[in-house]
Design a protein around this motif. Structure first.
Motif, PDB file in Angstrom:
ATOM      1  N   ILE A 153      45.252  17.687  40.607  1.00  0.00           N
ATOM      2  CA  ILE A 153      45.234  16.719  39.501  1.00  0.00           C
ATOM      3  C   ILE A 153      46.619  16.680  38.856  1.00  0.00           C
ATOM      4  O   ILE A 153      47.408  17.616  39.006  1.00  0.00           O
ATOM      5  CB  ILE A 153      44.116  17.061  38.485  1.00  0.00           C
ATOM      6  CG1 ILE A 153      43.808  15.866  37.566  1.00  0.00           C
ATOM      7  CG2 ILE A 153      44.455  18.309  37.661  1.00  0.00           C
ATOM      8  CD1 ILE A 153      42.475  15.961  36.829  1.00  0.00           C
ATOM      9  N   GLY A 154      46.903  15.604  38.141  1.00  0.00           N
ATOM     10  CA  GLY A 154      48.216  15.463  37.485  1.00  0.00           C
ATOM     11  C   GLY A 154      49.306  15.474  38.537  1.00  0.00           C
ATOM     12  O   GLY A 154      49.227  14.781  39.558  1.00  0.00           O
ATOM     13  N   SER A 156      49.865  17.465  40.765  1.00  0.00           N
ATOM     14  CA  SER A 156      49.415  17.937  42.070  1.00  0.00           C
ATOM     15  C   SER A 156      48.564  16.887  42.783  1.00  0.00           C
ATOM     16  O   SER A 156      47.930  17.173  43.806  1.00  0.00           O
ATOM     17  CB  SER A 156      48.621  19.242  41.898  1.00  0.00           C
ATOM     18  OG  SER A 156      49.459  20.204  41.299  1.00  0.00           O
ATOM     19  N   SER A 206      47.543  23.250  43.492  1.00  0.00           N
ATOM     20  CA  SER A 206      47.584  23.537  42.060  1.00  0.00           C
ATOM     21  C   SER A 206      48.688  24.548  41.800  1.00  0.00           C
ATOM     22  O   SER A 206      48.647  25.658  42.344  1.00  0.00           O
ATOM     23  CB  SER A 206      46.233  24.097  41.585  1.00  0.00           C
ATOM     24  OG  SER A 206      46.333  24.504  40.237  1.00  0.00           O
ATOM     25  N   PHE A 209      46.856  27.258  39.943  1.00  0.00           N
ATOM     26  CA  PHE A 209      45.574  27.625  40.561  1.00  0.00           C
ATOM     27  C   PHE A 209      44.557  28.091  39.517  1.00  0.00           C
ATOM     28  O   PHE A 209      43.722  28.953  39.768  1.00  0.00           O
ATOM     29  CB  PHE A 209      45.762  28.696  41.646  1.00  0.00           C
ATOM     30  CG  PHE A 209      45.075  28.321  42.925  1.00  0.00           C
ATOM     31  CD1 PHE A 209      45.594  27.342  43.760  1.00  0.00           C
ATOM     32  CD2 PHE A 209      43.869  28.916  43.293  1.00  0.00           C
ATOM     33  CE1 PHE A 209      44.954  26.967  44.930  1.00  0.00           C
ATOM     34  CE2 PHE A 209      43.217  28.547  44.467  1.00  0.00           C
ATOM     35  CZ  PHE A 209      43.770  27.569  45.287  1.00  0.00           C
ATOM     36  N   THR A 214      40.559  21.161  39.228  1.00  0.00           N
ATOM     37  CA  THR A 214      40.863  21.468  40.628  1.00  0.00           C
ATOM     38  C   THR A 214      40.011  22.630  41.126  1.00  0.00           C
ATOM     39  O   THR A 214      39.504  22.602  42.258  1.00  0.00           O
ATOM     40  CB  THR A 214      42.369  21.781  40.758  1.00  0.00           C
ATOM     41  OG1 THR A 214      43.076  20.630  40.313  1.00  0.00           O
ATOM     42  CG2 THR A 214      42.765  22.119  42.178  1.00  0.00           C
ATOM     43  N   GLY A 268      55.237  20.506  37.324  1.00  0.00           N
ATOM     44  CA  GLY A 268      54.142  19.833  38.042  1.00  0.00           C
ATOM     45  C   GLY A 268      54.465  18.382  38.369  1.00  0.00           C
ATOM     46  O   GLY A 268      54.300  17.930  39.504  1.00  0.00           O
ATOM     47  N   ARG A 269      54.939  17.639  37.371  1.00  0.00           N
ATOM     48  CA  ARG A 269      55.182  16.208  37.601  1.00  0.00           C
ATOM     49  C   ARG A 269      56.469  15.953  38.372  1.00  0.00           C
ATOM     50  O   ARG A 269      56.814  14.808  38.643  1.00  0.00           O
ATOM     51  CB  ARG A 269      55.167  15.452  36.270  1.00  0.00           C
ATOM     52  CG  ARG A 269      56.110  16.001  35.223  1.00  0.00           C
ATOM     53  CD  ARG A 269      55.795  15.438  33.847  1.00  0.00           C
ATOM     54  NE  ARG A 269      56.580  16.065  32.800  1.00  0.00           N
ATOM     55  CZ  ARG A 269      56.244  17.189  32.182  1.00  0.00           C
ATOM     56  NH1 ARG A 269      55.124  17.827  32.519  1.00  0.00           N
ATOM     57  NH2 ARG A 269      57.000  17.693  31.235  1.00  0.00           N
ATOM     58  N   GLN A 350      52.648   9.612  34.237  1.00  0.00           N
ATOM     59  CA  GLN A 350      52.737  11.054  33.991  1.00  0.00           C
ATOM     60  C   GLN A 350      54.194  11.487  33.892  1.00  0.00           C
ATOM     61  O   GLN A 350      54.576  12.228  32.986  1.00  0.00           O
ATOM     62  CB  GLN A 350      52.048  11.872  35.091  1.00  0.00           C
ATOM     63  CG  GLN A 350      51.995  13.356  34.696  1.00  0.00           C
ATOM     64  CD  GLN A 350      51.828  14.328  35.854  1.00  0.00           C
ATOM     65  OE1 GLN A 350      52.054  13.993  36.994  1.00  0.00           O
ATOM     66  NE2 GLN A 350      51.437  15.544  35.531  1.00  0.00           N
ATOM     67  N   GLU A 354      54.349  12.320  30.051  1.00  0.00           N
ATOM     68  CA  GLU A 354      54.168  13.763  29.858  1.00  0.00           C
ATOM     69  C   GLU A 354      55.526  14.415  29.577  1.00  0.00           C
ATOM     70  O   GLU A 354      55.606  15.439  28.902  1.00  0.00           O
ATOM     71  CB  GLU A 354      53.502  14.393  31.093  1.00  0.00           C
ATOM     72  CG  GLU A 354      52.887  15.756  30.814  1.00  0.00           C
ATOM     73  CD  GLU A 354      51.952  16.239  31.911  1.00  0.00           C
ATOM     74  OE1 GLU A 354      50.732  16.001  31.822  1.00  0.00           O
ATOM     75  OE2 GLU A 354      52.425  16.865  32.870  1.00  0.00           O
ATOM     76  N   GLN A 503      54.680  20.626  28.452  1.00  0.00           N
ATOM     77  CA  GLN A 503      53.574  19.691  28.219  1.00  0.00           C
ATOM     78  C   GLN A 503      52.505  20.363  27.368  1.00  0.00           C
ATOM     79  O   GLN A 503      51.335  20.373  27.713  1.00  0.00           O
ATOM     80  CB  GLN A 503      52.982  19.136  29.531  1.00  0.00           C
ATOM     81  CG  GLN A 503      52.470  20.153  30.545  1.00  0.00           C
ATOM     82  CD  GLN A 503      53.570  20.861  31.269  1.00  0.00           C
ATOM     83  OE1 GLN A 503      54.540  20.234  31.673  1.00  0.00           O
ATOM     84  NE2 GLN A 503      53.451  22.175  31.411  1.00  0.00           N
ATOM     85  N   VAL A 506      48.951  18.801  26.292  1.00  0.00           N
ATOM     86  CA  VAL A 506      47.679  18.699  27.022  1.00  0.00           C
ATOM     87  C   VAL A 506      46.825  19.958  26.838  1.00  0.00           C
ATOM     88  O   VAL A 506      45.687  20.015  27.310  1.00  0.00           O
ATOM     89  CB  VAL A 506      47.883  18.405  28.524  1.00  0.00           C
ATOM     90  CG1 VAL A 506      48.474  17.031  28.729  1.00  0.00           C
ATOM     91  CG2 VAL A 506      48.756  19.448  29.183  1.00  0.00           C
TER      92      VAL A 506
HETATM   93  O1  F6P Z   1      48.463  17.722  32.766  1.00  0.00           O
HETATM   94  C1  F6P Z   1      48.909  19.011  32.560  1.00  0.00           C
HETATM   95  C2  F6P Z   1      49.342  19.680  33.828  1.00  0.00           C
HETATM   96  O2  F6P Z   1      49.781  20.960  33.527  1.00  0.00           O
HETATM   97  C3  F6P Z   1      50.424  18.892  34.569  1.00  0.00           C
HETATM   98  O3  F6P Z   1      51.690  19.087  34.087  1.00  0.00           O
HETATM   99  C4  F6P Z   1      50.205  19.334  35.959  1.00  0.00           C
HETATM  100  O4  F6P Z   1      50.814  18.453  36.847  1.00  0.00           O
HETATM  101  C5  F6P Z   1      48.701  19.311  36.035  1.00  0.00           C
HETATM  102  O5  F6P Z   1      48.278  19.779  34.761  1.00  0.00           O
HETATM  103  C6  F6P Z   1      48.088  20.126  37.150  1.00  0.00           C
HETATM  104  O6  F6P Z   1      48.421  21.491  37.067  1.00  0.00           O
HETATM  105  P1  F6P Z   1      48.239  22.460  38.293  1.00  0.00           P
HETATM  106  O7  F6P Z   1      49.120  21.981  39.405  1.00  0.00           O
HETATM  107  O8  F6P Z   1      48.645  23.803  37.802  1.00  0.00           O
HETATM  108  O9  F6P Z   1      46.800  22.427  38.718  1.00  0.00           O
END
Ligand code: F6P
Length: 545
Positions: A153-154, A156, A206, A209, A214, A268-269, A350, A354, A503, A506
């Motif tokens: 998600i996000g 990932s 993730s 993780f 996820t 992440g982004r 994002q 973000e 971030q 969130v």
């Molecule tokens: O939305 C918050 C966040 O931390 C993003 O920056 C990141 O891309 C997403 O959640 C997913 O995080 P992860 O890859 O640790 O599952």
């Protein structure tokens, strides 16, 4: 930054300059300089930017670039590329640019060159991708893997899904690639309902993780697999992980031999060109992925070395500052004229929001100026029949980026008219022209329109746009395009003196959701001292679920 942004010489000069510019018409700027369109453009990494349809003069540009300089954009950029810990709230370096350094380059983090590590992971990914694409990575029953489901998600998810759609033309079409992100069970159910578990590989992506969505999807995917294959040993053949957290991967039951790592200096982004891009590499192959990285790197080099006045991310970033901070524009639209880029605006949401949705400066003070804009958009021409009306004739100023390609990947003649691609691109040029120059009352009346109705047909124009043109949508062009926006976001964050790489915003919702989950069980009473609205909603949900 010791001086407050709004007290800097270039800022105060821009404030007075804005008073002169606010009513200046693009039509007059073009009338006063018949070479404007030939002058106000820049090129880098295969991308051509026409920024002449912006409400700027040479003086505006000079002042905007002076502001970039005064706010230390170049110094901050160099600090990022050098691996300094510019993500101060998490005490981390910000080195997504190291992910696309060629083999043999050197980028030092804590006294260690990280480029060999980057290429070690890329090589492992390539080996895995080659085996899977050749049908040599068999599932537990011996059937070759035909379906790949990325769970993340996000950052990932958004990067891989955007790039997979963008580069589908280059994908191995006998592989089915899907993306599950939402904790809403519908996502997993719909994406797996027609798949054979024996032919399906899940990539659990993730960084931490630990992300609730996820982890829930990964557990349910494992249950789905085991319900069909009935043997825990199957997990090793059907699950791989992409993460920085080897312990958690192991605890989940994925063999760390099947884990592809990355590092805490990749946000992440900003991670789609790390192992997070594994699903994309499986689809387009290692060579395509290498080309994508080369495009990213080419734009990195452009950003690092081009003079500010020819520097695409700097120009786009500073034009954004001009509208955001002086014209009070609240949003910015990104309008790709290519169906393959359908998820590009969502990806940018994002990346940009973000990163720059912050109101505390690096010095810990609340800002007294606007920061990140609302980013939105949709591929043209569909958007034209949905929301362009408001951009053309509404009351809000919405600067737009139009993105188009000179060559299509799907040349399609129409039986009795111009080819589809000419129709598409004619709309790019027509829209930016209409937005800039509009249509006057005189022109409407000259068409014989009833004077009572004529005002409805007037277009004021003066709506600013950038046009980005590239020759063709290739992995390399896509890499350059993504890096362009990454660095544009960087430039704006540098000017606003905020940390574009954390971030925290969130977190609160995540923590509260974790606390509310047990309260939703039948018979439980809300544990926390919620407000009366939240308590009533929770009770109603529990009673009726
Ligand atoms: O939305 C918050 C966040 O931390 C993003 O920056 C990141 O891309 C997403 O959640 C997913 O995080 P992860 O890859 O640790 O599952």
């Amino acid at each position: 930054m010791s001086t407050r942004l709004t007290e800097m010489p270039a800022w105060t000069a821009l404030t007075s300059h804005y008073r002169m510019m606010k009513d200046t018409l693009l039509a007059d700027l073009f009338a006063g300089d018949d070479r404007r369109g030939e002058r106000l453009n820049a090129e880098g990494a295969g991308l051509y930017l026409d920024y002449s349809k912006n409400r700027v003069t040479d003086e505006t540009l000079k002042l905007l670039l002076a502001l970039a300089h005064e706010t230390g954009v170049e110094v901050k950029r160099d600090a990022m590329f050098a691996g300094q810990r510019i993500n101060v709230t998490e005490n981390r370096a910000v080195l997504h640019t190291a992910l696309r350094q060629p083999r043999g380059a050197t980028v030092m983090v804590d006294g260690q060159n990280v480029v060999p590590d980057v290429h070690e992971v890329l090589d492992r990914m390539a080996k895995f991708a080659d085996a899977l694409r050749a049908g040599q990575w068999a599932g537990f029953t011996g059937k070759p893997i035909k379906n790949i489901v990325n769970i993340g998600i996000g950052g990932s998810d958004l990067g891989p899904v955007m790039a997979y759609e963008a580069l589908k033309h280059y994908a191995q079409r006998d592989l089915t690639v899907r993306f599950v992100s939402n904790v809403d069970g519908t996502d997993l159910v719909e994406k797996t309902r027609d798949l054979d578990p024996a032919e399906t590989l899940f990539i659990v992506s993730s960084k931490t993780f630990t992300t609730q969505e996820t982890m829930a999807n990964a557990s349910s995917a494992r249950a789905w697999l085991l319900a069909a294959l009935n043997d825990e040993a199957a997990v090793a053949r059907h699950f791989v992980a992409v993460s920085t957290n080897a312990d958690a991967v192991q605890k989940f039951g994925i063999d760390t031999a099947n884990m592809f790592g990355f590092w805490d200096w990749v946000g992440g982004r900003y991670s789609m060109d790390s192992a997070i891009g594994l699903s994309l590499m499986l689809a387009i192959g290692p060579d395509g992925f290498t080309e994508l990285l080369a495009g990213f790197h080419e734009m990195d080099e452009h950003f690092r070395t081009a003079p500010l006045e020819k520097n695409l991310p700097v120009l786009m970033g500073m034009l954004g500052v001009w509208y955001n901070n002086f014209f009070d524009a609240q949003s910015h639209a990104v309008l790709p004229y290519d169906q393959y880029l359908q998820f590009f605006p969502a990806y940018l949401q994002q990346l940009d929001m973000e990163s720059n949705g912050k109101h505390i400066t690096l010095d810990g003070q609340a800002v007294d100026y606007q920061t990140g804009q609302v980013i939105w958009g949709q591929p043209g021409t569909n958007g034209q029949h949905a929301f362009y009306q408001l951009i053309h004739q509404g009351t809000k100023l919405i600067p737009c980026d139009f993105i188009g390609f000179c060559q299509t990947l799907n040349p399609l003649p129409t039986p009795d008219g111009p080819p589809h691609h000419d129709l598409l691109m004619a709309n790019v040029f027509a829209q930016t022209e209409a937005l800039a120059f509009g249509k006057s009352l005189d022109a409407v009346l000259a068409e014989g329109v009833d004077p009572a109705l004529a005002p409805h047909r007037v277009f004021d124009g003066n709506r600013p746009t950038n046009t980005l043109l590239a020759d063709r949508l290739t992995p390399r062009t896509l890499g350059a395009l993504i890096a362009l926006y990454e660095h544009k976001v960087f430039v704006q964050g540098a000017v606003w003196n905020i940390n574009s790489f954390d971030q925290w915003g969130v977190e609160l919702g995540k923590v509260l959701a974790g606390k509310i989950v047990p309260e939703l069980k039948a018979g439980a009473e809300p544990q926390l001292a919620h407000d009366s609205s939240t308590n009533t909603l929770i009770r109603r949900y529990r009673d009726r679920r």
